[in-house]
Enzyme design. Sequence first.
Site, PDB file in Angstrom:
ATOM      1  N   CYS A  27       0.832  -1.198   0.000  1.00  0.00           N
ATOM      2  CA  CYS A  27       0.000   0.000   0.000  1.00  0.00           C
ATOM      3  C   CYS A  27       0.871   1.253   0.000  1.00  0.00           C
ATOM      4  O   CYS A  27       0.722   2.127  -0.853  1.00  0.00           O
ATOM      5  CB  CYS A  27      -0.923  -0.004   1.214  1.00  0.00           C
ATOM      6  SG  CYS A  27      -1.983   1.456   1.308  1.00  0.00           S
ATOM      7  N   GLU A 102      -3.933  -5.900  -2.269  1.00  0.00           N
ATOM      8  CA  GLU A 102      -3.835  -4.500  -2.719  1.00  0.00           C
ATOM      9  C   GLU A 102      -4.166  -4.406  -4.203  1.00  0.00           C
ATOM     10  O   GLU A 102      -4.885  -3.505  -4.628  1.00  0.00           O
ATOM     11  CB  GLU A 102      -2.433  -3.951  -2.433  1.00  0.00           C
ATOM     12  CG  GLU A 102      -2.246  -2.500  -2.817  1.00  0.00           C
ATOM     13  CD  GLU A 102      -3.019  -1.507  -1.965  1.00  0.00           C
ATOM     14  OE1 GLU A 102      -3.177  -0.357  -2.410  1.00  0.00           O
ATOM     15  OE2 GLU A 102      -3.467  -1.855  -0.861  1.00  0.00           O
TER      16      GLU A 102
END
Length: 117
Positions: A27, A102
């Site tokens: 992230c 993600e």
Amino acid sequence: MLAYTRYVLDAGMRGDLLALKVALAPCVIGYAEIATRLASRPDAHAATNPYRVWIAEYAGSPYQEVAAKSAGRTWKISPISTPRPAREAELIVIFKEATRLEADFWEMGWRADQRVE
């Protein structure tokens, strides 16, 4: 996004600070990379671009520095400079799963306009 958030929290609760940092890395680093690429587009900062504030925030120097420091410090958290093979394998599994989650988050946004209801 909920699956990724839960995974990161679980990684931190199950493991240690290093496991948490590894789970967060896709992230933190991903936002920096994506924003940098989007910022290079001609219309990135146009008033009509609904993502211009997001792009400016994550492509900006303050966040880019955070991402670079995060990437550089992750292994420094480890009590040993080179993790044992079993620990390294565990961290790789965490990173791969976090990266998959993600990517799924970004894919969900990418495909949002293609939903059939």
